[in-house]
Design a protein around this motif. Sequence first.
Motif, mmCIF file in Angstrom:
data_model
loop_
_atom_site.group_PDB
_atom_site.id
_atom_site.type_symbol
_atom_site.label_atom_id
_atom_site.label_comp_id
_atom_site.label_asym_id
_atom_site.label_seq_id
_atom_site.Cartn_x
_atom_site.Cartn_y
_atom_site.Cartn_z
ATOM 1 N N VAL A 53 0.841 -1.199 0.000
ATOM 2 C CA VAL A 53 0.000 0.000 0.000
ATOM 3 C C VAL A 53 0.876 1.249 0.000
ATOM 4 O O VAL A 53 0.709 2.148 -0.833
ATOM 5 C CB VAL A 53 -0.955 -0.002 1.218
ATOM 6 C CG1 VAL A 53 -1.669 1.343 1.340
ATOM 7 C CG2 VAL A 53 -1.962 -1.133 1.099
ATOM 8 N N ALA A 54 1.825 1.287 0.915
ATOM 9 C CA ALA A 54 2.704 2.459 0.994
ATOM 10 C C ALA A 54 3.563 2.599 -0.263
ATOM 11 O O ALA A 54 3.772 3.704 -0.769
ATOM 12 C CB ALA A 54 3.575 2.376 2.237
ATOM 13 N N LYS A 55 4.060 1.458 -0.771
ATOM 14 C CA LYS A 55 4.906 1.532 -1.987
ATOM 15 C C LYS A 55 4.099 2.084 -3.154
ATOM 16 O O LYS A 55 4.584 2.913 -3.920
ATOM 17 C CB LYS A 55 5.391 0.126 -2.367
ATOM 18 C CG LYS A 55 6.607 -0.346 -1.608
ATOM 19 C CD LYS A 55 7.092 -1.682 -2.147
ATOM 20 C CE LYS A 55 7.713 -2.488 -1.033
ATOM 21 N NZ LYS A 55 7.929 -3.887 -1.361
ATOM 22 N N THR A 56 2.869 1.608 -3.291
ATOM 23 C CA THR A 56 2.039 2.043 -4.425
ATOM 24 C C THR A 56 1.665 3.512 -4.270
ATOM 25 O O THR A 56 1.639 4.258 -5.258
ATOM 26 C CB THR A 56 0.774 1.173 -4.535
ATOM 27 O OG1 THR A 56 1.153 -0.201 -4.509
ATOM 28 C CG2 THR A 56 0.014 1.446 -5.820
ATOM 29 N N LYS A 57 1.403 3.927 -3.021
ATOM 30 C CA LYS A 57 1.094 5.345 -2.787
ATOM 31 C C LYS A 57 2.283 6.212 -3.173
ATOM 32 O O LYS A 57 2.126 7.280 -3.772
ATOM 33 C CB LYS A 57 0.724 5.577 -1.317
ATOM 34 C CG LYS A 57 -0.698 5.173 -0.985
ATOM 35 C CD LYS A 57 -1.055 5.527 0.438
ATOM 36 C CE LYS A 57 -2.534 5.211 0.681
ATOM 37 N NZ LYS A 57 -2.941 5.445 2.081
#
Lengths: 291, 20
Positions: free
Chosen positions: A176-180
Amino acid sequence: GGYEIPARLRTLHNLVIQYASQGRYEVAVPLCKQALEDLEKTSGHDHPDVATMLNILALVYRDQNKYKEAAHLLNDALSIREKTLGKDHPAVAATLNNLAVLYGKRGKYREAEPLCKRALEIREKVLGKDHPDVAKQLNNLALLCQNQGKYDEVEYYYCRALEIYQARLGPDDPNVAKTKNNLASCYLKQGKFKAAEQLYKDILTQAHVKEFGSVDDDHKPIWMHAEEREEMSKTSHNDSTPYSEYGGWYKACRVNSPTVNTTLRNLGALYRRQGKLEAAETLEECAMRSR
Amino acid sequence: DQQNVNRQQQLEWDDSTLTY
């Protein structure tokens, strides 16, 4: 999917891994080629075992950064798998993906993109549109499109991937954080600076909540501290809290560390762009101390 | 260019064809 790698090929694969991990490619490659020759003699060229062997040899080349040679072998494996396993087989999707990755590593994004799209179609058909493996494929496709500057498509793919990761894996999943972060980089290219800023803050807030359980006056995410310091610096009421405490905040926050570190630096750069130098320095200091 | 390289490095390989 109806195909299982036979035991003898698993053994051979493990042996090849051992040689390759020792850097003994001069042994690994001939071993693979001999096995390939034997397999083709006994099973014929169009057999899934031959595709498996081609795949193993492709990995040996890949690990030597010989992407062109690896792609040639995987192309052959793809053709065999399509014929013997069916065009919508998961192994076909995986092979298409990996071919796309090899082309991508060579900077051939235009060639890689349709392969990635085909892999995506198969995965959506087989797994459904909201499977995490579909999100992975969307992410790869977004990366390839981003390197071509196709930002509208990139935004769409990252947003879809994000929805899937959040819904299926939860807000604390590292993806989630990587994609954000990736989506934010796309927003920056599109000039959507506020949207990018919000994503960076979301990442830091989520990391904060995971560690401290809440956002309140006593537990503020680092970006709130940074913005308060910025305000105080303008009114010349200096916050006496030393920077090192923010490094401590970060150290306590072990979730997604490399991603959070990247986010701190990215949001710091954004603050700098906005002329919020005190805020930028706060985040940069925090990022530096936590590296 | 550096950002492009970073994105190249993020491309994810699929190991499923050789897992057992």
